[in-house]
Design a protein around this motif. Structure first.
Motif, PDB file in Angstrom:
ATOM      1  N   LEU A 180       0.617  -1.088   0.361  1.00  0.00           N
ATOM      2  CA  LEU A 180      -0.256   0.135  -0.123  1.00  0.00           C
ATOM      3  C   LEU A 180       0.905   1.062   0.357  1.00  0.00           C
ATOM      4  O   LEU A 180       0.714   1.839  -0.992  1.00  0.00           O
ATOM      5  CB  LEU A 180      -0.767  -0.118   1.199  1.00  0.00           C
ATOM      6  N   GLU A 181       2.036   1.195   0.597  1.00  0.00           N
ATOM      7  CA  GLU A 181       3.060   2.312   0.834  1.00  0.00           C
ATOM      8  C   GLU A 181       3.649   2.346  -0.667  1.00  0.00           C
ATOM      9  O   GLU A 181       3.527   3.571  -1.094  1.00  0.00           O
ATOM     10  CB  GLU A 181       4.032   2.610   1.617  1.00  0.00           C
ATOM     11  N   ASN A 182       4.352   1.234  -1.208  1.00  0.00           N
ATOM     12  CA  ASN A 182       4.720   1.714  -2.489  1.00  0.00           C
ATOM     13  C   ASN A 182       3.466   1.911  -3.567  1.00  0.00           C
ATOM     14  O   ASN A 182       4.318   2.743  -3.952  1.00  0.00           O
ATOM     15  CB  ASN A 182       5.179   0.074  -2.483  1.00  0.00           C
ATOM     16  N   ILE A 183       2.442   1.593  -3.457  1.00  0.00           N
ATOM     17  CA  ILE A 183       1.871   1.685  -4.680  1.00  0.00           C
ATOM     18  C   ILE A 183       1.636   3.185  -4.462  1.00  0.00           C
ATOM     19  O   ILE A 183       1.468   4.003  -4.786  1.00  0.00           O
ATOM     20  CB  ILE A 183       0.009   1.227  -4.034  1.00  0.00           C
ATOM     21  N   ALA A 184       1.524   3.872  -3.016  1.00  0.00           N
ATOM     22  CA  ALA A 184       0.732   5.207  -3.313  1.00  0.00           C
ATOM     23  C   ALA A 184       1.714   6.825  -3.356  1.00  0.00           C
ATOM     24  O   ALA A 184       1.486   7.052  -4.012  1.00  0.00           O
ATOM     25  CB  ALA A 184       0.714   5.804  -1.018  1.00  0.00           C
ATOM     26  N   VAL A 185       2.973   6.341  -2.863  1.00  0.00           N
ATOM     27  CA  VAL A 185       4.200   6.487  -3.376  1.00  0.00           C
ATOM     28  C   VAL A 185       4.613   6.998  -5.088  1.00  0.00           C
ATOM     29  O   VAL A 185       4.233   7.836  -5.844  1.00  0.00           O
ATOM     30  CB  VAL A 185       5.755   6.703  -3.559  1.00  0.00           C
ATOM     31  N   THR A 186       4.126   5.618  -5.595  1.00  0.00           N
ATOM     32  CA  THR A 186       4.075   5.234  -7.207  1.00  0.00           C
ATOM     33  C   THR A 186       3.286   6.271  -7.772  1.00  0.00           C
ATOM     34  O   THR A 186       3.248   7.148  -8.757  1.00  0.00           O
ATOM     35  CB  THR A 186       3.999   4.047  -7.514  1.00  0.00           C
ATOM     36  N   SER A 187       1.760   5.736  -7.169  1.00  0.00           N
ATOM     37  CA  SER A 187       0.560   6.956  -7.929  1.00  0.00           C
ATOM     38  C   SER A 187       1.005   8.560  -7.559  1.00  0.00           C
ATOM     39  O   SER A 187       0.648   9.410  -8.716  1.00  0.00           O
ATOM     40  CB  SER A 187      -0.271   6.598  -7.158  1.00  0.00           C
ATOM     41  N   THR A 188       1.264   8.699  -6.478  1.00  0.00           N
ATOM     42  CA  THR A 188       1.281  10.066  -6.084  1.00  0.00           C
ATOM     43  C   THR A 188       2.569  10.879  -7.141  1.00  0.00           C
ATOM     44  O   THR A 188       2.402  11.263  -8.391  1.00  0.00           O
ATOM     45  CB  THR A 188       2.155  10.499  -4.937  1.00  0.00           C
ATOM     46  N   GLU A 189       3.663  10.055  -7.362  1.00  0.00           N
ATOM     47  CA  GLU A 189       4.549  10.468  -8.619  1.00  0.00           C
ATOM     48  C   GLU A 189       3.862  10.379  -9.695  1.00  0.00           C
ATOM     49  O   GLU A 189       4.157  11.425 -10.762  1.00  0.00           O
ATOM     50  CB  GLU A 189       5.883   9.797  -8.683  1.00  0.00           C
ATOM     51  N   ILE A 190       3.684   9.536 -10.388  1.00  0.00           N
ATOM     52  CA  ILE A 190       3.127   9.338 -11.638  1.00  0.00           C
ATOM     53  C   ILE A 190       2.045  10.639 -11.773  1.00  0.00           C
ATOM     54  O   ILE A 190       1.536  11.292 -12.555  1.00  0.00           O
ATOM     55  CB  ILE A 190       2.542   8.189 -11.691  1.00  0.00           C
ATOM     56  N   PHE A 191       0.702  10.821 -10.694  1.00  0.00           N
ATOM     57  CA  PHE A 191      -0.251  11.791 -11.174  1.00  0.00           C
ATOM     58  C   PHE A 191       0.409  13.094 -11.106  1.00  0.00           C
ATOM     59  O   PHE A 191       0.052  13.837 -11.898  1.00  0.00           O
ATOM     60  CB  PHE A 191      -1.423  10.825 -10.016  1.00  0.00           C
TER      61      PHE A 191
END
Length: 255
Positions: free
Chosen positions: A57-68
């Motif tokens: 969940l943490e890694n998904i949140a980080v990558t999502s923040t970077e992409i979006f």
């Protein structure tokens, strides 16, 4: 066949093709006796989600923040730059060749420099996503703003219309198909930019996780990370498509 039936058929075939790929994957691993460290089964891949040490969940949140975040900033500044180019012809003649030259620089080559300048983390990876998305949006938006009939712009100017009124009432509606064309291309590139940034220097994110599990040959976790990255990119692309359907009539869409 009605439009609704065509839509159902189109998305139904898309779902079936993905399911067929999963079935082919399972059969290949099952009957090909492929070792798990080479290619895990679909079950093993999904089972990797329950490993707590991977902090999904943490890694998904980080990558999502970077992409979006990188993508949104690229859209804002890309459309803004194209608008300035349409207002000031001399600015476009001076800046566009420079942007083309900068875009020729491989983004992977910029990664080590960005790390030196800004260390590593979410911010630099957002910059990587921004850098790779910015140029397609500028290019397509600038083209769309130029496609307006000059006589129509002259007519609005003759009745004392401001530059902002010309943009909002004439240029922007005409340029929307081009803007969304660039946005769809950039949606794919944003994912690549963020993941490249995580590969080069990061301590969180799905790309960083892939590098960590590679050492232990946990191929199932690597497969799961790739699937999640793909889902994030697909979600962004679908959001852009949905926004395009709301703002652009079907006959005006470029594809």
């Amino acid at each position: 066949m009605g439009a609704s039936s065509q839509t159902v058929q189109r998305y139904g075939l898309a779902v079936l093709s993905h399911l067929a790929l999963v079935v082919a994957w399972y059969l290949f691993v099952k009957f090909g006796e492929v070792p798990k460290f080479v290619m895990p089964s679909p079950y093993d891949t999904i089972h990797a989600l329950v490993v707590p040490n991977y902090r999904w969940l943490e890694n998904i949140a980080v990558t999502s923040t970077e992409i979006f975040s990188g993508y949104i900033f690229a859209v804002i500044f890309g459309v803004g730059a194209a608008l300035l180019f349409s207002w000031f012809r001399w600015l476009e003649m001076a800046a566009m060749p420079l942007l083309v030259s900068l875009n020729m620089i491989p983004k992977v080559a910029l990664g080590p420099l960005i790390i030196v300048w800004f260390r590593y983390g979410i911010g630099p990876n957002m910059m990587m996503a921004f850098a790779i998305c910015f140029f397609p949006i500028v290019l397509t938006t600038a083209r769309g703003l130029r496609e307006v009939e000059p006589d129509l712009i002259d007519l609005v100017r003759s009745v004392k219309g401001s530059r902002w009124q010309i943009f909002t009432k004439i240029q922007l509606p005409n340029a929307l198909p081009y803007i969304f064309s660039g946005m769809k291309v950039a949606a794919v590139l944003a994912v690549a930019g963020a993941i490249v940034g995580e590969f080069l220097g990061s301590d969180r994110g799905l790309g960083y996780l892939m590098l960590q599990v590679q050492v232990t040959l946990d191929t199932a976790a690597m497969f799961m990370a790739v699937i999640l990255i793909t889902l994030l990119g697909g979600a962004l692309y679908l959001m852009v498509l949905g926004l395009e359907r709301l703002l652009v009539v079907q006959d005006a869409r470029l594809g």
